[in-house]
Structures are given as structure tokens and as C-alpha cells.
Design an enzyme around this catalytic site. Structure first.
Site, PDB file in Angstrom:
ATOM      1  N   GLU A  48      -7.037  -0.586 -20.322  1.00 13.36           N
ATOM      2  CA  GLU A  48      -5.580  -0.440 -20.223  1.00 13.36           C
ATOM      3  C   GLU A  48      -5.033   0.364 -21.402  1.00 13.36           C
ATOM      4  O   GLU A  48      -4.121   1.159 -21.245  1.00 13.36           O
ATOM      5  CB  GLU A  48      -4.893  -1.811 -20.120  1.00 13.36           C
ATOM      6  CG  GLU A  48      -5.087  -2.497 -18.776  1.00 13.36           C
ATOM      7  CD  GLU A  48      -4.585  -1.666 -17.588  1.00 13.36           C
ATOM      8  OE1 GLU A  48      -3.693  -0.820 -17.781  1.00 13.36           O
ATOM      9  OE2 GLU A  48      -5.102  -1.856 -16.475  1.00 13.36           O
ATOM     10  N   TYR A 131       3.667  -3.695 -21.453  1.00 11.17           N
ATOM     11  CA  TYR A 131       2.849  -3.310 -20.304  1.00 11.17           C
ATOM     12  C   TYR A 131       1.423  -3.858 -20.441  1.00 11.17           C
ATOM     13  O   TYR A 131       0.908  -4.504 -19.522  1.00 11.17           O
ATOM     14  CB  TYR A 131       2.804  -1.775 -20.121  1.00 11.17           C
ATOM     15  CG  TYR A 131       1.727  -1.444 -19.139  1.00 11.17           C
ATOM     16  CD1 TYR A 131       1.928  -1.669 -17.780  1.00 11.17           C
ATOM     17  CD2 TYR A 131       0.457  -1.010 -19.556  1.00 11.17           C
ATOM     18  CE1 TYR A 131       0.910  -1.464 -16.855  1.00 11.17           C
ATOM     19  CE2 TYR A 131      -0.563  -0.809 -18.649  1.00 11.17           C
ATOM     20  CZ  TYR A 131      -0.329  -1.032 -17.306  1.00 11.17           C
ATOM     21  OH  TYR A 131      -1.335  -0.856 -16.406  1.00 11.17           O
ATOM     22  N   ASP A 149       3.462  -0.026 -14.289  1.00  7.84           N
ATOM     23  CA  ASP A 149       3.071   1.267 -14.852  1.00  7.84           C
ATOM     24  C   ASP A 149       3.739   2.361 -14.004  1.00  7.84           C
ATOM     25  O   ASP A 149       4.541   2.060 -13.108  1.00  7.84           O
ATOM     26  CB  ASP A 149       1.540   1.407 -14.913  1.00  7.84           C
ATOM     27  CG  ASP A 149       0.911   1.602 -13.545  1.00  7.84           C
ATOM     28  OD1 ASP A 149       1.642   1.499 -12.520  1.00  7.84           O
ATOM     29  OD2 ASP A 149      -0.303   1.862 -13.483  1.00  7.84           O
TER      30      ASP A 149
END
Ligand code: SF4
Length: 342
Positions: A48, A131, A149
Site C-alpha cells: 500500500e 488511506y 483510493d
């Protein structure tokens, strides 16, 4: 009349997950739907962080090299800063590589090498933003976090026809997504939305006829899918100029390390001045243009004598420059210089 939003909420996740069960992308950090394997938070977190601002294709090789060399968070925490920065070279956004190390070391020092399993716990780690915390909480720990996202933003803005321009639309997108997140399989749900955005609900020419949630997609019904989400008008980026120095001696090149704070911080680099010089007029000089997030840089290479190889630095064999871990900007400059020397 039932509220169409409520009706959409009722079976949005099951339809999406049923599609994901057969259409999921196979990615090296991912547990395939239906697999009995347990996700490794270290690999999910690493992927990520790497995937921010770039594509799956760009990340795959880096992910493979990182996990081979540093297979666990403890291995990464024990790595030399310089090795990690060099391994990151070319991925850009180098502050993320420094934060990556800081985060790995915090997980080891403060959490016994085990990632916190809640969104709030993850958010408290260095360099972990909203996020990443949501994505790792959902995918690695099955928490019903709201993961947004760019792909997910696009899908939801279209499905719910949110026509407010970004970034103001973000709040409405989150609010629309939150009630759709299932308590069962929230990680697969987030990954399914990512995949839908990457493969079907694409920025241009979305393949709506193959979309599992087309039946109640408001933008499809209105014929406005491709215009959403509404992007803010692009501002012209400032143009900056700088010079880098080519200091050569005995088939070796003088390289320095950029200061930790600032652009390309901590990365190996060619020496040079600040990036606020007037445009270079040296005709025929080797120069490259490179786009950063907030400005474009034209960097021109000038030859300097060995007397300028001052301060901290190292002589690096020119034949082995590929192994120096230079960021893309300097690699482009070096490649151009070698071509012009041929
Ligand atoms: Fe995107 Fe089309 Fe699916 Fe709507 S129907 S979510 S616009 S792919």
C-alpha cells in the site's frame, strides 16, 4: 417508494463480491478470494505504501525485491538506511521510503514486531496516513474501514452521481461509501472496488455493460460516467532550473547524499547547486526535464574539476553507476551524459 440509495446499499456488496470472486486480479501481496491463507500485514502495508501515486505494474518488481531481501518487518527495521533508499530509487516520493523505515522500526521497537490491528493503531505509526491505515485495517485485519483510493473514488462518484468537483467531493464520496462497506469481507470489498476501478470503471471508456453494479449506477443511467469524478482545473506548474556537476577522476564520479530534509532527501545524487537558478544558456549542454508534484525542473549538467569534490561524498566507478541507486532524475541525466560521450 423506497429510497433508491437504500435499495442500492442493500445488495451492492454481494454483487460486487460475487464479481470479485471470479475476476480478482492476482497480485503478489494479495490473498486470493476463497483462499484459506491469512494475509501478512507487513506485505499489505508495504504494497500500500509503494502503490501510492503509482501503478501496480511499476510496483511489482520493487515489491518482489524488497520482500526477498527483507522478508519481515523486523528484517526491514534492521536494514541500513542507505540500502533501503537505494532499493527504493526510481519509485519516487522518497519521503515515503524514509517513513517506511521509521514505521518498521516503530513496529519492532514499540509493538514487538506486530502491526497494530485497528485503524487508529495503524494511523498512529509514522508515515501511515488515513488511506493506508484504512486499507491495512480492512485487508490485513478484516476491519470494516472506509477505504478510498483514486479508483474507488471514481467508482463511487459515478455510481452515486456525485458531480461536485474534487477535492470537495471527497467528503460526499466517503459518506456514500460508508454504508456500503459490509462487516463480512471488508478487505475483499475494498480490493474489489479497487479492481473494478482499475479494470472496468476506468477513467476513459468504462466497460459499463460488464459492470456488476450497473443496474443502479446513476452516472450510467444519466450517460455521464466518463465525465466523473469532476477534476479541479489544472494549474500550470512553476518551472525551476538547476545545475548538477559532473566531477570525474580516474573513471569514477563524485556522488553525494542529498540532505535528509527536502526533495529526494537522503538519496545518492550528483552534486550541484540549489534548484533556483536562472535558465541555463549553455548551448549543447546535457540537460533533462523532470516533473515533481509541485514544479517542473530542468537540470543541466556542467563539468567541474576535482577541486569541487568537497565535503561528504564518495567516488563511484562510472561503469557501476547503475548500482548506485540514483533517483530517476539523476539516472536520466547520467544516461544522457553517457550517450553524448559515445
Ligand atoms: Fe462505473 Fe459504469 Fe459500473 Fe457505473 S456502470 S460503476 S460508470 S463501470
Amino acid at each position: 417508494m423506497p429510497d433508491p440509495d437504500i435499495a442500492a446499499v442493500a445488495d451492492f456488496a454481494p454483487r460486487l463480491l460475487a464479481w470479485y470472486d471470479h475476476a480478482a486480479r492476482i497480485l503478489p501481496w494479495r490473498i486470493a478470494p476463497g483462499s484459506a491463507a491469512t494475509p501478512d500485514p507487513y506485505r499489505i502495508w508495504l504494497a500500500e505504501v509503494m502503490l501510492q501515486q503509482t501503478t501496480v505494474a511499476a510496483v511489482a518488481g520493487y515489491f518482489a525485491r524488497f520482500t526477498e531481501r527483507w522478508p519481515s518487518v523486523a528484517d526491514l527495521a534492521a536494514a541500513d538506511d542507505a540500502d533501503v533508499m537505494a532499493a527504493w530509487a526510481g519509485l519516487g516520493y522518497y519521503a515515503r521510503a524514509r517513513n517506511l523505515l521509521a514505521c518498521a522500526r516503530t513496529v519492532v521497537a514499540d509493538h514487538g514486531g506486530v502491526f497494530p490491528d485497528s485503524e487508529a493503531g495503524l494511523r498512529a505509526l509514522p508515515g501511515v496516513g488515513d488511506y493506508t491505515a484504512a486499507a491495512v485495517a480492512a485487508i490485513a485485519f478484516g476491519r470494516p474501514a472506509v477505504v478510498v483510493d483514486a479508483n474507488i473514488e471514481r467508482v463511487i462518484a459515478r455510481h452515486r452521481l456525485i458531480a461536485t468537483p474534487l477535492p470537495a467531493a471527497k467528503r460526499a464520496i466517503r459518506a456514500a461509501l460508508a454504508p456500503l462497506v459490509p462487516r463480512d469481507r471488508p478487505g475483499d470489498f475494498a480490493q474489489a472496488l479497487m479492481d473494478l476501478g482499475a479494470t472496468i470503471c476506468t477513467p476513459r471508456s468504462p466497460a459499463c455493460t460488464r459492470c456488476p453494479v450497473v443496474a443502479d449506477c446513476a452516472a450510467f443511467a444519466a450517460g455521464t460516467a466518463e465525465s466523473l469524478p469532476v477534476k479541479p482545473p489544472k494549474k500550470a506548474k512553476p518551472q525551476r532550473h538547476g545545475r548538477a556537476w559532473w566531477i570525474e577522476s580516474d573513471a569514477r564520479l563524485w556522488l553525494v547524499r542529498r540532505p535528509d530534509k527536502g526533495m529526494l532527501g537522503g538519496m545518492r545524487a550528483l552534486p550541484g547547486g540549489a534548484w533556483d537558478e536562472p535558465p541555463a544558456s549553455d548551448d549543447g549542454a546535457v540537460s533533462v526535464r523532470h516533473g515533481f508534484t509541485h514544479f517542473d525542473l530542468t537540470l543541466t549538467l556542467v563539468r567541474r574539476g576535482v577541486e569541487d569534490a568537497a565535503g561528504e561524498g564518495e567516488w563511484w566507478p562510472i561503469s557501476a553507476l547503475d548500482a548506485a541507486g540514483l533517483p530517476t532524475l539523476y539516472r536520466k541525466l547520467v544516461d544522457k551524459m553517457r550517450e553524448s560521450d559515445r
